[in-house]
Scaffold this motif. Structure first.
Motif, PDB file in Angstrom:
ATOM      1  N   GLY A  71     -28.023 -67.929 -12.026  1.00 22.79           N
ATOM      2  CA  GLY A  71     -27.666 -68.060 -13.438  1.00 22.79           C
ATOM      3  C   GLY A  71     -27.698 -69.460 -14.027  1.00 22.79           C
ATOM      4  O   GLY A  71     -28.049 -70.446 -13.366  1.00 22.79           O
ATOM      5  N   GLU A  93     -28.622 -63.781 -21.011  1.00 24.57           N
ATOM      6  CA  GLU A  93     -29.182 -63.107 -19.825  1.00 24.57           C
ATOM      7  C   GLU A  93     -28.808 -63.859 -18.562  1.00 24.57           C
ATOM      8  O   GLU A  93     -28.937 -65.078 -18.512  1.00 24.57           O
ATOM      9  N   ARG A  94     -28.379 -63.144 -17.552  1.00 22.20           N
ATOM     10  CA  ARG A  94     -27.899 -63.786 -16.330  1.00 22.20           C
ATOM     11  C   ARG A  94     -29.055 -64.397 -15.515  1.00 22.20           C
ATOM     12  O   ARG A  94     -29.028 -65.567 -15.129  1.00 22.20           O
ATOM     13  N   HIS A  95     -30.072 -63.581 -15.270  1.00 19.94           N
ATOM     14  CA  HIS A  95     -31.145 -63.991 -14.376  1.00 19.94           C
ATOM     15  C   HIS A  95     -32.027 -65.075 -15.035  1.00 19.94           C
ATOM     16  O   HIS A  95     -32.498 -64.888 -16.149  1.00 19.94           O
TER      17      HIS A  95
END
Ligand code: TRP
Length: 343
Positions: free
Chosen positions: A280, A241-243
């Motif tokens: 990130g 997941e980026r966030h």
């Protein structure tokens, strides 16, 4: 903040001296898990005026290690770690197991106070037994919690600052204290019942998301260089997941990096997560690296200086051992009298 995990019951007749004992196996350099798990607590206790005993548990390494020649360097390294984080030999007593015969002599009566099923129920021993197979479990591995009780009780420690994994051992020590007092000294109890002191800091995981451990290669040693720290954190496991969000249950690896950063900076992990957010995991790793290197900078500088003076490190250990031994002689004399083994 430290808080007791068990209630204290101390003999009514004994004078109360707050005294803490804890220790480590000399099996390699201490790491960030130790720093936030127990070392910071030790320094806090020392600075609060608690009498602090810090044990280099060399006799515990013979349960499962077969490289005795590495011991002297590991012992010196451990003493250097202690001093570098702020344990002050002018206030605290740093000593080694093997040099205090009277401590070791307590093992004998203590062994008579525990049962085999009780030892086999101990979660740490159970793990070892499962690992090695019962047939390969050596006698000291089975009984080292009893030896550890001697560590704690010889100096009549009232508190034991440790990580959660050591709580069963402190419970065992309390049980032994109670049984000894009941059998040999019901009128005038000799041993206070020690209590475990757990750090409030949540448990740090290693860079692979598993328990941080010297032997797993997933820990950041206090003595690691800034470059090594950067390399280890670059390789830390994250998720897809980026966030960046702080969700310890759902995203343990990201949460661990946030926690590490927050502990080093003295802030809240949620706050760090908000600041990194959409930037990130790479940004988080950079921030974590800076945070760790900043936090450890003075410790590393002091440690480097200390390791240049091996004679001093040895002298600290020798002086501490003399203090511990005097106490052990006194306790053993009381034990001998209570057991009627004076002829
Ligand atoms: N068993 C502890 C560890 O592995 C080290 C230790 C030995 C200890 N004796 C002790 C800790 C007495 C607290 C009190 O980390």
């Amino acid at each position: 903040m430290v808080h007791p995990t068990t209630t204290q019951a101390r003999p009514a007749t004994a004078a109360f001296i707050p005294r803490a004992l804890t220790g480590d196996r000399p099996t390699g350099p201490l790491h960030l898990g130790h720093l936030f798990g127990t070392l910071a607590n030790r320094v806090r206790l020392q600075n609060q005026g608690v009498e602090l005993f810090v044990l280099v548990a060399d006799y515990q390494t013979i349960t499962d290690r077969d490289s005795p020649a590495a011991l002297p360097a590991d012992v010196e390294g451990l003493v250097a770690d202690y001093l570098a984080v702020g344990i002050d030999p002018a206030q605290a007593t740093i000593f080694a197991h093997s040099l205090v015969p009277e401590l070791n002599q307590l093992l004998l009566p203590f062994l008579s106070l525990v049962t085999l099923p009780e030892l086999l129920r101990n979660p740490t021993v159970k793990d070892e037994a499962a690992h090695a197979g019962m047939g390969a479990l050596n006698g000291l591995m089975l009984t080292y919690p009893v030896h550890q009780a001697a560590d704690i009780l010889f100096c009549k420690a009232t508190s034991v600052p440790v990580g959660a994994d050591q709580v069963p051992h402190v419970e065992q020590a309390r049980e032994i204290a109670r049984r000894f007092n009941r059998r040999y000294a019901p009128e005038r109890p000799i041993f206070p019942e020690p209590q475990a002191l757990l750090s409030d800091a949540p448990v740090l995981l290693g860079t692979d998301g598993r328990k941080m451990s010297k032997s797993r290669g997933n820990s950041i040693a206090l003595s690691a260089s800034a470059e090594e720290t950067a390399r280890l954190l670059r390789g830390a496991r994250t998720d897809s997941e980026r966030h960046v969000t702080y969700e310890p249950e759902r995203r343990p690896e990201i949460a661990n990096l946030l926690l590490l950063t927050a502990l080093c900076e003295g802030v809240d992990p949620h706050e760090v997560a908000e600041q990194i957010g959409a930037r990130g995991a790479a940004a988080l790793k950079h921030r974590a690296t800076d945070a760790v290197n900043e936090r450890l900078r003075p410790i590393r500088a002091r440690r480097a200086e200390l390791t240049r003076d091996r004679a001093y490190l040895r002298a600290v250990l020798r002086d501490g051992t003399a203090v511990a031994r005097e106490l052990a002689v006194r306790t053993l004399a009381e034990v001998t009298e209570a057991m009627h083994t004076i002829y």
